[in-house]
Design a protein around this motif. Sequence first.
Motif, PDB file in Angstrom:
ATOM      1  N   MET A   1      -0.822 -40.796 -29.480  1.00  0.00           N
ATOM      2  CA  MET A   1       0.045 -41.979 -29.457  1.00  0.00           C
ATOM      3  C   MET A   1      -0.752 -43.180 -28.953  1.00  0.00           C
ATOM      4  O   MET A   1      -1.533 -43.066 -28.011  1.00  0.00           O
ATOM      5  CB  MET A   1       1.241 -41.732 -28.535  1.00  0.00           C
ATOM      6  CG  MET A   1       2.095 -40.547 -28.952  1.00  0.00           C
ATOM      7  SD  MET A   1       3.068 -40.895 -30.430  1.00  0.00           S
ATOM      8  CE  MET A   1       4.275 -42.012 -29.736  1.00  0.00           C
ATOM      9  N   LEU A   2      -0.542 -44.348 -29.556  1.00  0.00           N
ATOM     10  CA  LEU A   2      -1.320 -45.518 -29.206  1.00  0.00           C
ATOM     11  C   LEU A   2      -1.178 -45.885 -27.740  1.00  0.00           C
ATOM     12  O   LEU A   2      -2.170 -46.098 -27.046  1.00  0.00           O
ATOM     13  CB  LEU A   2      -0.889 -46.704 -30.086  1.00  0.00           C
ATOM     14  CG  LEU A   2      -1.571 -48.038 -29.784  1.00  0.00           C
ATOM     15  CD1 LEU A   2      -3.072 -47.903 -29.891  1.00  0.00           C
ATOM     16  CD2 LEU A   2      -1.051 -49.107 -30.707  1.00  0.00           C
ATOM     17  N   LEU A   3       0.051 -45.957 -27.234  1.00  0.00           N
ATOM     18  CA  LEU A   3       0.226 -46.413 -25.867  1.00  0.00           C
ATOM     19  C   LEU A   3      -0.272 -45.398 -24.862  1.00  0.00           C
ATOM     20  O   LEU A   3      -0.760 -45.750 -23.801  1.00  0.00           O
ATOM     21  CB  LEU A   3       1.701 -46.747 -25.603  1.00  0.00           C
ATOM     22  CG  LEU A   3       2.030 -48.222 -25.751  1.00  0.00           C
ATOM     23  CD1 LEU A   3       1.344 -49.037 -24.677  1.00  0.00           C
ATOM     24  CD2 LEU A   3       1.675 -48.752 -27.124  1.00  0.00           C
ATOM     25  N   LYS A   4      -0.189 -44.089 -25.188  1.00  0.00           N
ATOM     26  CA  LYS A   4      -0.751 -43.081 -24.304  1.00  0.00           C
ATOM     27  C   LYS A   4      -2.262 -43.249 -24.236  1.00  0.00           C
ATOM     28  O   LYS A   4      -2.873 -43.132 -23.171  1.00  0.00           O
ATOM     29  CB  LYS A   4      -0.391 -41.679 -24.796  1.00  0.00           C
ATOM     30  CG  LYS A   4      -0.832 -40.577 -23.838  1.00  0.00           C
ATOM     31  CD  LYS A   4      -0.320 -39.244 -24.310  1.00  0.00           C
ATOM     32  CE  LYS A   4      -0.715 -38.135 -23.337  1.00  0.00           C
ATOM     33  NZ  LYS A   4      -0.227 -36.814 -23.789  1.00  0.00           N
ATOM     34  N   THR A   5      -2.872 -43.543 -25.382  1.00  0.00           N
ATOM     35  CA  THR A   5      -4.314 -43.806 -25.416  1.00  0.00           C
ATOM     36  C   THR A   5      -4.647 -45.037 -24.576  1.00  0.00           C
ATOM     37  O   THR A   5      -5.623 -45.055 -23.841  1.00  0.00           O
ATOM     38  CB  THR A   5      -4.777 -44.033 -26.865  1.00  0.00           C
ATOM     39  OG1 THR A   5      -4.452 -42.884 -27.642  1.00  0.00           O
ATOM     40  CG2 THR A   5      -6.274 -44.276 -26.916  1.00  0.00           C
ATOM     41  N   LEU A   9      -7.073 -45.194 -21.300  1.00  0.00           N
ATOM     42  CA  LEU A   9      -8.193 -46.115 -21.249  1.00  0.00           C
ATOM     43  C   LEU A   9      -8.158 -46.941 -19.982  1.00  0.00           C
ATOM     44  O   LEU A   9      -9.152 -47.098 -19.286  1.00  0.00           O
ATOM     45  CB  LEU A   9      -8.169 -47.037 -22.478  1.00  0.00           C
ATOM     46  CG  LEU A   9      -9.199 -48.189 -22.476  1.00  0.00           C
ATOM     47  CD1 LEU A   9     -10.612 -47.624 -22.426  1.00  0.00           C
ATOM     48  CD2 LEU A   9      -9.004 -49.067 -23.688  1.00  0.00           C
ATOM     49  N   LEU A  10      -6.995 -47.471 -19.660  1.00  0.00           N
ATOM     50  CA  LEU A  10      -6.868 -48.295 -18.475  1.00  0.00           C
ATOM     51  C   LEU A  10      -7.161 -47.497 -17.214  1.00  0.00           C
ATOM     52  O   LEU A  10      -7.860 -47.942 -16.316  1.00  0.00           O
ATOM     53  CB  LEU A  10      -5.458 -48.894 -18.393  1.00  0.00           C
ATOM     54  CG  LEU A  10      -5.224 -49.890 -17.262  1.00  0.00           C
ATOM     55  CD1 LEU A  10      -6.197 -51.054 -17.362  1.00  0.00           C
ATOM     56  CD2 LEU A  10      -3.802 -50.380 -17.283  1.00  0.00           C
ATOM     57  N   LEU A 114       2.078 -51.851 -18.017  1.00  0.00           N
ATOM     58  CA  LEU A 114       1.633 -51.071 -19.158  1.00  0.00           C
ATOM     59  C   LEU A 114       2.712 -50.083 -19.598  1.00  0.00           C
ATOM     60  O   LEU A 114       2.960 -49.907 -20.788  1.00  0.00           O
ATOM     61  CB  LEU A 114       0.338 -50.331 -18.827  1.00  0.00           C
ATOM     62  CG  LEU A 114      -0.460 -49.832 -20.028  1.00  0.00           C
ATOM     63  CD1 LEU A 114      -0.893 -50.973 -20.929  1.00  0.00           C
ATOM     64  CD2 LEU A 114      -1.677 -49.043 -19.569  1.00  0.00           C
ATOM     65  N   GLU A 115       3.376 -49.467 -18.637  1.00  0.00           N
ATOM     66  CA  GLU A 115       4.483 -48.570 -18.981  1.00  0.00           C
ATOM     67  C   GLU A 115       5.671 -49.352 -19.525  1.00  0.00           C
ATOM     68  O   GLU A 115       6.423 -48.842 -20.359  1.00  0.00           O
ATOM     69  CB  GLU A 115       4.879 -47.754 -17.764  1.00  0.00           C
ATOM     70  CG  GLU A 115       3.820 -46.744 -17.371  1.00  0.00           C
ATOM     71  CD  GLU A 115       4.236 -45.850 -16.210  1.00  0.00           C
ATOM     72  OE1 GLU A 115       3.452 -44.957 -15.863  1.00  0.00           O
ATOM     73  OE2 GLU A 115       5.335 -46.036 -15.655  1.00  0.00           O
ATOM     74  N   GLY A 116       5.839 -50.594 -19.064  1.00  0.00           N
ATOM     75  CA  GLY A 116       6.900 -51.438 -19.614  1.00  0.00           C
ATOM     76  C   GLY A 116       6.665 -51.749 -21.076  1.00  0.00           C
ATOM     77  O   GLY A 116       7.589 -51.721 -21.897  1.00  0.00           O
ATOM     78  N   ILE A 117       5.422 -52.053 -21.422  1.00  0.00           N
ATOM     79  CA  ILE A 117       5.076 -52.284 -22.823  1.00  0.00           C
ATOM     80  C   ILE A 117       5.275 -51.009 -23.623  1.00  0.00           C
ATOM     81  O   ILE A 117       5.817 -51.017 -24.734  1.00  0.00           O
ATOM     82  CB  ILE A 117       3.626 -52.793 -22.934  1.00  0.00           C
ATOM     83  CG1 ILE A 117       3.513 -54.195 -22.333  1.00  0.00           C
ATOM     84  CG2 ILE A 117       3.156 -52.792 -24.390  1.00  0.00           C
ATOM     85  CD1 ILE A 117       2.086 -54.724 -22.234  1.00  0.00           C
ATOM     86  N   GLU A 118       4.834 -49.887 -23.060  1.00  0.00           N
ATOM     87  CA  GLU A 118       4.993 -48.588 -23.720  1.00  0.00           C
ATOM     88  C   GLU A 118       6.458 -48.274 -23.992  1.00  0.00           C
ATOM     89  O   GLU A 118       6.828 -47.864 -25.099  1.00  0.00           O
ATOM     90  CB  GLU A 118       4.387 -47.498 -22.844  1.00  0.00           C
ATOM     91  CG  GLU A 118       4.552 -46.090 -23.382  1.00  0.00           C
ATOM     92  CD  GLU A 118       3.931 -45.068 -22.444  1.00  0.00           C
ATOM     93  OE1 GLU A 118       4.684 -44.233 -21.926  1.00  0.00           O
ATOM     94  OE2 GLU A 118       2.714 -45.129 -22.241  1.00  0.00           O
ATOM     95  N   SER A 213      -8.005 -54.928 -30.158  1.00  0.00           N
ATOM     96  CA  SER A 213      -7.724 -54.706 -28.738  1.00  0.00           C
ATOM     97  C   SER A 213      -6.425 -53.938 -28.578  1.00  0.00           C
ATOM     98  O   SER A 213      -5.692 -53.707 -29.536  1.00  0.00           O
ATOM     99  CB  SER A 213      -7.625 -56.060 -28.017  1.00  0.00           C
ATOM    100  OG  SER A 213      -6.523 -56.815 -28.540  1.00  0.00           O
ATOM    101  N   SER A 214      -6.158 -53.571 -27.327  1.00  0.00           N
ATOM    102  CA  SER A 214      -4.899 -52.906 -26.983  1.00  0.00           C
ATOM    103  C   SER A 214      -4.390 -53.498 -25.670  1.00  0.00           C
ATOM    104  O   SER A 214      -5.138 -54.197 -24.981  1.00  0.00           O
ATOM    105  CB  SER A 214      -5.130 -51.398 -26.826  1.00  0.00           C
ATOM    106  OG  SER A 214      -5.950 -51.151 -25.695  1.00  0.00           O
ATOM    107  N   PRO A 215      -3.140 -53.250 -25.291  1.00  0.00           N
ATOM    108  CA  PRO A 215      -2.634 -53.797 -24.026  1.00  0.00           C
ATOM    109  C   PRO A 215      -3.485 -53.463 -22.804  1.00  0.00           C
ATOM    110  O   PRO A 215      -3.602 -54.283 -21.891  1.00  0.00           O
ATOM    111  CB  PRO A 215      -1.235 -53.177 -23.926  1.00  0.00           C
ATOM    112  CG  PRO A 215      -0.804 -53.072 -25.350  1.00  0.00           C
ATOM    113  CD  PRO A 215      -2.057 -52.659 -26.094  1.00  0.00           C
ATOM    114  N   SER A 216      -4.089 -52.294 -22.768  1.00  0.00           N
ATOM    115  CA  SER A 216      -4.964 -51.982 -21.639  1.00  0.00           C
ATOM    116  C   SER A 216      -6.163 -52.921 -21.609  1.00  0.00           C
ATOM    117  O   SER A 216      -6.614 -53.347 -20.536  1.00  0.00           O
ATOM    118  CB  SER A 216      -5.420 -50.530 -21.694  1.00  0.00           C
ATOM    119  OG  SER A 216      -6.118 -50.261 -22.881  1.00  0.00           O
ATOM    120  N   ASP A 217      -6.686 -53.280 -22.784  1.00  0.00           N
ATOM    121  CA  ASP A 217      -7.792 -54.236 -22.853  1.00  0.00           C
ATOM    122  C   ASP A 217      -7.374 -55.582 -22.268  1.00  0.00           C
ATOM    123  O   ASP A 217      -8.143 -56.233 -21.552  1.00  0.00           O
ATOM    124  CB  ASP A 217      -8.239 -54.448 -24.294  1.00  0.00           C
ATOM    125  CG  ASP A 217      -8.808 -53.197 -24.944  1.00  0.00           C
ATOM    126  OD1 ASP A 217      -9.507 -52.443 -24.251  1.00  0.00           O
ATOM    127  OD2 ASP A 217      -8.534 -52.978 -26.135  1.00  0.00           O
TER     128      ASP A 217
END
Length: 287
Positions: A1-5, A9-10, A114-118, A213-217
């Motif tokens: 899953m993208l957000l789990k990834t 990463l973060l 990050l969990e809020g975005i997820e 990029s991703s939210p963690s980035d």
Amino acid sequence: MLLKTMKMLLLTTPVISALSAAPAHAWGQNGHRIVGELAAMHITDTTRDALVPLLDGESLPQIATWADEMRSAPEEFWQKKSSRWHYINFSKDDAKPSYDAHSHHNKETVADILEGIEYSISVLKNEKASLAEKQFALRFLVHLVGDSHQPFHAGHSEDRGGNRISVTFFGQDTNLHSLWDTKLIENENLSYTEFAKFVDTSNQTLISDYLASSPSDWLIESNNIANSLYKENETNVSYSYIYKNLPIVKTRLQQGGIRLAGLLNSLFDKSAKPLVKALKMPANSEL
């Protein structure tokens, strides 16, 4: 899953550390509206049509401030739980996180931005979610993408994201967080529509770079900027500070708007091309 990834990463990046008390609102009203307005300029027609029922007569810049405005509501969620959605703080002394990485798909248990975005993305992707649930998720998502680009929403836990660092702005007392979320933007004396128009870009190379990029980035970028500002330790802010740092503010707002559009396009327009109109698509991602 993208957000789990993204979460992994973060959490495995050396700069990451512990959560702490919530900082103040990010970007202020104009900053969030600028991000929303920029996103509206870059979403596809398919995405725009899909958002109509979720926006319920409003626009992306209009809903961008809702998550802050609701923090004065009397319900327990808004008074005791919603503040943690807006930030992820780092300790300047710790190199490892003090919490476990796992997905949260319950709004009551979201622990950080990050969990809020997820959570918001999971609701918007869920065909069984109600219209009200999706409206809530969209409003939070628009806001949190903006928050993630404000450097001090990924600042140090010890000073509550710059809130405990006193500075003067042309002789007026304020704090480092407020300086970056409001005062540097308001000093331009522009409406959010004017500001968004001035910082918008059609440079496809730049847009592709932002979307890779991703939210963690985004949060790691914010933390890196915050760390450089901590090191400079400038407390008497005037013209030279603005000259040096306003371009950073403009870039973060520009990135936030384009990346929000990319995220919305990847959620609502299956034909949106990664790195052109949507975010980077990691392998095995369902987004």
